[in-house]
Design an enzyme around this catalytic site. Structure first.
Site, short mmCIF file in Angstrom:
data_model
loop_
_atom_site.label_atom_id
_atom_site.label_comp_id
_atom_site.label_asym_id
_atom_site.label_seq_id
_atom_site.Cartn_x
_atom_site.Cartn_y
_atom_site.Cartn_z
N GLY A 112 27.91 -14.62 59.62
CA GLY A 112 27.46 -14.76 60.72
C GLY A 112 26.56 -14.07 61.89
CB SER B 15 21.93 -20.88 57.54
OG SER B 15 22.81 -20.59 58.82
CB ALA B 16 19.35 -20.08 62.55
N GLY C 130 22.92 -15.30 61.60
CA GLY C 130 21.55 -16.06 61.59
C GLY C 130 20.88 -16.59 60.11
CG ASP D 269 22.90 -19.07 64.98
OD1 ASP D 269 23.81 -18.83 65.70
OD2 ASP D 269 23.69 -19.11 63.77
O1 PMV Z 1 25.80 -19.31 61.54
P1 PMV Z 1 26.80 -18.26 62.16
O2 PMV Z 1 27.91 -17.87 61.91
O3 PMV Z 1 26.28 -17.60 63.03
O4 PMV Z 1 27.75 -19.21 63.55
C1 PMV Z 1 27.13 -20.20 64.89
C2 PMV Z 1 27.82 -20.12 65.62
C3 PMV Z 1 28.71 -21.43 65.77
O5 PMV Z 1 29.12 -20.94 67.18
C4 PMV Z 1 30.50 -20.44 65.40
C5 PMV Z 1 28.64 -22.11 65.61
C6 PMV Z 1 27.37 -22.75 66.05
O6 PMV Z 1 26.94 -24.28 65.82
O7 PMV Z 1 27.28 -23.03 67.74
#
Ligand code: PMV
Length: 321
Positions: free
Chosen positions: A90, A94-95, A92, A137
């Protein structure tokens, strides 16, 4: 611009202060890039593409595979990645990987680095790999600093338009947000979080419960109120709103016993203004706003896989070579 023989780029992770999940339904979200980064380096190699010495694999290297599919027509590459962002938690990872990879490919194609183009390419990468995503992200990781995502451009104090993002019918406006200094701690539980699973779980909830949409809208209202409280520097109010945002995420079903235990400990720690899940939930991390970040980190550390004080990172994607 010349095509360099080698390129390297890095991109930050993030915390979501308000609005995860609701942003997928067009509500506003507010995030901050943090001082943890993923670095990717790429250079041509004679035979097949490798990632960290292993053959490119669609399962283990899903984001890189997708970024290459969409943005690389050249020959095989040797790609090396390094990250100090906890994965699938959570914050980021992967982003940041998608952003840094897209930036490296842009450089190897001989193009100048454009954070907007990188953000758009990285969003496509995440969307195609995860099956559903908002550009939250990837926008924060590419732009750095504080970022507000909203369904349309907003004219608010301390907020400036950055760029717009379209996908099919959906449209998002990204804004740069000036944030006060925020003492934040992240604590990560041992259970990993799969964004696509949590997004699908929330979709089922919203589709099968009459009040599901109301909860999503409530998160949107909390986000905008949180933005105003941040603009006033009223951290006590920001903390209360983070707690309310967390209760909404709990109702949507993305809390877990591991996360609840961390939230409980964080709220009991001296100096805590508020605490909530950050990111998709199910597992992953919480973010705590506190007057005493070192003390909160010390209390959360034995209960977490990682507990760390975060600083904002005002730099988004950076070309390093
Ligand atoms: O990938 P995470 O865990 O950082 O979550 C992203 C945020 C969400 O709103 C859950 C998904 C999205 O694509 O916005």
């Amino acid at each position: 611009m010349d095509r360099p023989a080698r390129a390297a780029a890095s991109a930050p992770g993030k915390v979501i202060l308000f609005g995860e999940h609701a942003v997928v339904y067009g509500e506003a979200s507010l995030s901050l890039a943090i001082n943890r980064r993923t670095r990717v380096q790429g250079e041509p190699r004679p035979d097949a593409t490798t990632v960290n010495g292993y053959p490119l694999d669609t399962v283990h290297h899903g984001y890189i595979h997708q970024a290459l599919r969409a943005g690389w027509q050249g020959g095989p590459l040797r790609l090396e990645t390094h990250s100090d962002i906890p994965s699938a938690s959570g914050v980021g990872s992967s982003a940041a990987l998608s952003v840094a990879t897209v930036a490296v490919l842009q450089r190897l194609r001989g193009e100048a680095t454009d954070p907007r183009q990188v953000a758009l390419g990285a969003f496509e990468t995440e969307f195609e790999t995860q099956g559903a995503a908002s550009p939250n992200d990837t926008t924060v990781s590419s732009a750095g600093g504080g970022v507000l995502l909203a369904p349309r451009a907003l004219d608010l104090p301390g907020v400036q338009p950055l760029w717009e993002i379209h996908r099919g019918e959906r449209r998002w406006a990204a804004h740069r947000v000036r944030l006060p200094s925020l003492p934040l701690v992240v604590a990560t539980c041992a259970r990993k979080s799969r964004t696509s699973e949590q997004v699908a779980k929330v979709r089922r909830f919203v589709e099968h419960n009459a009040f599901g949409r109301d909860v999503v809208k409530e998160i949107g209202r909390i986000t905008l109120e949180g933005l105003h409280a941040l603009d006033r520097g009223d951290l006590r109010r920001v903390g209360q709103l983070m707690n309310r945002n967390h209760e909404c995420l709990h109702t949507l079903g993305v809390d877990s016993p591991e996360l609840a235990r961390l939230i409980d400990a964080a709220r009991k720690a001296p100096g805590t203004f508020g605490a909530k899940i950050t990111g998709a939930g199910g597992g992953g991390s919480i973010v705590v706003l506190t007057e005493e970040p070192e003390e909160a980190r010390r209390i959360l550390e034995p209960l977490s896989l990682h507990a760390f004080v975060v600083q904002p990172d005002l730099h988004g994607v950076l070309i390093e070579a």
